[in-house]
Design a protein around this motif. Sequence first.
Motif, mmCIF file in Angstrom:
data_model
loop_
_atom_site.group_PDB
_atom_site.id
_atom_site.type_symbol
_atom_site.label_atom_id
_atom_site.label_comp_id
_atom_site.label_asym_id
_atom_site.label_seq_id
_atom_site.Cartn_x
_atom_site.Cartn_y
_atom_site.Cartn_z
ATOM 1 N N SER A 47 0.828 -1.203 0.000
ATOM 2 C CA SER A 47 0.000 0.000 0.000
ATOM 3 C C SER A 47 0.867 1.260 0.000
ATOM 4 N N ALA A 48 1.928 1.240 0.796
ATOM 5 C CA ALA A 48 2.842 2.389 0.849
ATOM 6 C C ALA A 48 3.557 2.596 -0.486
ATOM 7 N N VAL A 49 3.960 1.517 -1.120
ATOM 8 C CA VAL A 49 4.627 1.619 -2.425
ATOM 9 C C VAL A 49 3.667 2.215 -3.456
ATOM 10 N N ARG A 50 2.404 1.786 -3.440
ATOM 11 C CA ARG A 50 1.414 2.333 -4.390
ATOM 12 C C ARG A 50 1.147 3.816 -4.132
ATOM 13 N N ALA A 51 1.213 4.241 -2.876
ATOM 14 C CA ALA A 51 0.923 5.636 -2.525
ATOM 15 C C ALA A 51 2.107 6.568 -2.767
ATOM 16 N N ARG A 52 3.286 6.036 -2.913
ATOM 17 C CA ARG A 52 4.486 6.867 -3.021
ATOM 18 C C ARG A 52 4.449 7.890 -4.154
ATOM 19 N N PRO A 53 4.046 7.529 -5.377
ATOM 20 C CA PRO A 53 4.032 8.543 -6.439
ATOM 21 C C PRO A 53 3.138 9.747 -6.104
ATOM 22 N N MET A 54 1.996 9.496 -5.496
ATOM 23 C CA MET A 54 1.103 10.591 -5.124
ATOM 24 C C MET A 54 1.720 11.431 -3.998
ATOM 25 N N CYS A 55 2.305 10.752 -3.027
ATOM 26 C CA CYS A 55 2.879 11.461 -1.883
ATOM 27 C C CYS A 55 4.060 12.341 -2.288
ATOM 28 N N ARG A 56 4.811 11.908 -3.274
ATOM 29 C CA ARG A 56 5.968 12.692 -3.719
ATOM 30 C C ARG A 56 5.549 14.033 -4.315
ATOM 31 N N LYS A 57 4.305 14.133 -4.775
ATOM 32 C CA LYS A 57 3.824 15.373 -5.391
ATOM 33 C C LYS A 57 3.271 16.360 -4.369
ATOM 34 N N LEU A 58 3.091 15.936 -3.119
ATOM 35 C CA LEU A 58 2.525 16.819 -2.105
ATOM 36 C C LEU A 58 3.516 17.908 -1.708
ATOM 37 N N PRO A 59 3.038 19.129 -1.516
ATOM 38 C CA PRO A 59 3.923 20.175 -1.012
ATOM 39 C C PRO A 59 4.300 19.890 0.452
ATOM 40 N N LEU A 60 5.437 20.403 0.868
ATOM 41 C CA LEU A 60 5.938 20.120 2.214
ATOM 42 C C LEU A 60 4.971 20.530 3.312
ATOM 43 N N HIS A 61 4.245 21.642 3.142
ATOM 44 C CA HIS A 61 3.329 22.057 4.204
ATOM 45 C C HIS A 61 2.192 21.053 4.396
ATOM 46 N N GLN A 62 1.776 20.374 3.334
ATOM 47 C CA GLN A 62 0.748 19.338 3.473
ATOM 48 C C GLN A 62 1.315 18.083 4.129
ATOM 49 N N ILE A 63 2.527 17.712 3.792
ATOM 50 C CA ILE A 63 3.171 16.564 4.417
ATOM 51 C C ILE A 63 3.316 16.816 5.921
ATOM 52 N N ARG A 64 3.735 18.018 6.266
ATOM 53 C CA ARG A 64 3.894 18.366 7.680
ATOM 54 C C ARG A 64 2.566 18.260 8.410
ATOM 55 N N ARG A 65 1.495 18.759 7.813
ATOM 56 C CA ARG A 65 0.174 18.688 8.447
ATOM 57 C C ARG A 65 -0.270 17.235 8.637
ATOM 58 N N ILE A 66 -0.044 16.412 7.639
ATOM 59 C CA ILE A 66 -0.407 14.986 7.739
ATOM 60 C C ILE A 66 0.358 14.317 8.878
ATOM 61 N N LEU A 67 1.657 14.545 8.936
ATOM 62 C CA LEU A 67 2.467 13.917 9.973
ATOM 63 C C LEU A 67 2.115 14.453 11.361
ATOM 64 N N ASN A 68 1.829 15.738 11.460
ATOM 65 C CA ASN A 68 1.437 16.304 12.758
ATOM 66 C C ASN A 68 0.108 15.752 13.242
ATOM 67 N N ASN A 69 -0.759 15.375 12.336
ATOM 68 C CA ASN A 69 -2.074 14.853 12.716
ATOM 69 C C ASN A 69 -2.129 13.326 12.783
ATOM 70 N N ALA A 70 -1.049 12.650 12.472
ATOM 71 C CA ALA A 70 -1.049 11.184 12.437
ATOM 72 C C ALA A 70 -1.383 10.573 13.797
ATOM 73 N N HIS A 71 -1.039 11.244 14.863
ATOM 74 C CA HIS A 71 -1.319 10.695 16.190
ATOM 75 C C HIS A 71 -2.814 10.633 16.511
ATOM 76 N N ARG A 72 -3.627 11.324 15.748
ATOM 77 C CA ARG A 72 -5.086 11.326 16.014
ATOM 78 C C ARG A 72 -5.780 10.075 15.551
ATOM 79 N N PHE A 73 -5.097 9.244 14.775
ATOM 80 C CA PHE A 73 -5.695 7.982 14.361
ATOM 81 C C PHE A 73 -5.715 7.081 15.540
#
Length: 73
Positions: A47-73
């Motif tokens: 699943s992570a390998v399939r998601a990698r191409p999409m994730c590489r296109k995300l701007p850094l501020h979106q990646i940061r927001r995703i990682l900061n919110n990961a603990h809410r799962f």
Amino acid sequence: MPAHPLYINGEWITTHNVAPVINPFDLSVVGEYCLADAPMIDRAYESAVRARPMCRKLPLHQIRRILNNAHRF
């Protein structure tokens, strides 16, 4: 207390194989989490390998927001 499930490929998965979460201060058990077996780990990796191409296109501020919110799962 129910064990915290695994989140793999967009779905929550519970298993009968669980491990305790230990409080390092007093060594009390404060929770449990489900353990993955080899097929679940393979599925998560694929699943992570399939998601990698999409994730590489995300701007850094979106990646940061995703990682900061990961603990809410």
